[in-house]
Design an enzyme around this catalytic site. Structure first.
Site: not given
Ligand code: PNS
Length: 161
Positions: A18, A42, A91, A129
């Site tokens: 990030h 969440k 990615r 993450s």
């Protein structure tokens, strides 16, 4: 006119991948707003205030970057901020489908918004993450994966779980 871009995400927590995108975007745009999504459904490892604080800590030397949180639709937040560029990191091909869908949805919601994709640096292309949380949870080393100054925060948080 100031060219502003928004880099949205969950950032639970921010990774070196990030941070790399933030640094590169800050060289392209006059202002980069890192926007942490508030998602009441969440529960993450870090709460929103903590995520924002960690991002602010690791970006404090980049003058044209600021960090905030937002809820609701990203396009509404962007209109509030006067920005029409979304920054996303890609990615791998596996990210593409989801990101393409989101960029089309955002375009449908607001035709003036453009999504700009930056390719994640190869050395961070496997980072996420959630994988970092797993590695820490099972005693692995995250030294090269997240900025050094937030490692103690992650360790402490996982210890408390
Ligand atoms: O890091 P993430 O979890 O992949 O980020 C996803 C994020 C925050 C960019 C996305 O969930 C989002 O923009 N949410 C806000 C709600 C919204 O605008 N939805 C419509 C576009 S799909």
């Amino acid at each position: 006119m100031k060219r502003s871009a928004v880099y949205p995400g969950s950032f639970d927590p921010i990774t070196k991948g990030h941070l790399d995108i933030i640094k590169r975007a800050s060289q392209i745009f006059d202002e980069v707003i890192v926007a942490v999504l508030i998602n009441p459904d969440k529960k993450g490892l870090f709460n929103i205030e903590e995520r924002v604080e960690l991002i602010k800590r690791v970006t404090r030397d980049i003058e044209n970057v600021k960090t905030e949180s937002f809820h609701g639709l990203l396009v509404d937040y962007m209109n509030e901020k006067g920005s029409n560029v979304i920054i996303k990191g890609l990615r791998a091909v596996s990210d593409f489908e989801y990101e393409l869908q989101m960029s089309h949805m955002n375009k449908k919601l607001d035709a003036t918004i453009e999504t700009v994709f930056l390719m994640t640096s190869a050395k961070y292309s496997y980072l996420s993450s959630s994988s970092i949380k797993q590695v820490v949870m099972f005693g692995g080393c995250i030294d090269d994966l997240v900025p050094n100054e937030i490692i103690p925060d992650i360790m402490l948080k996982i210890d408390k779980k």
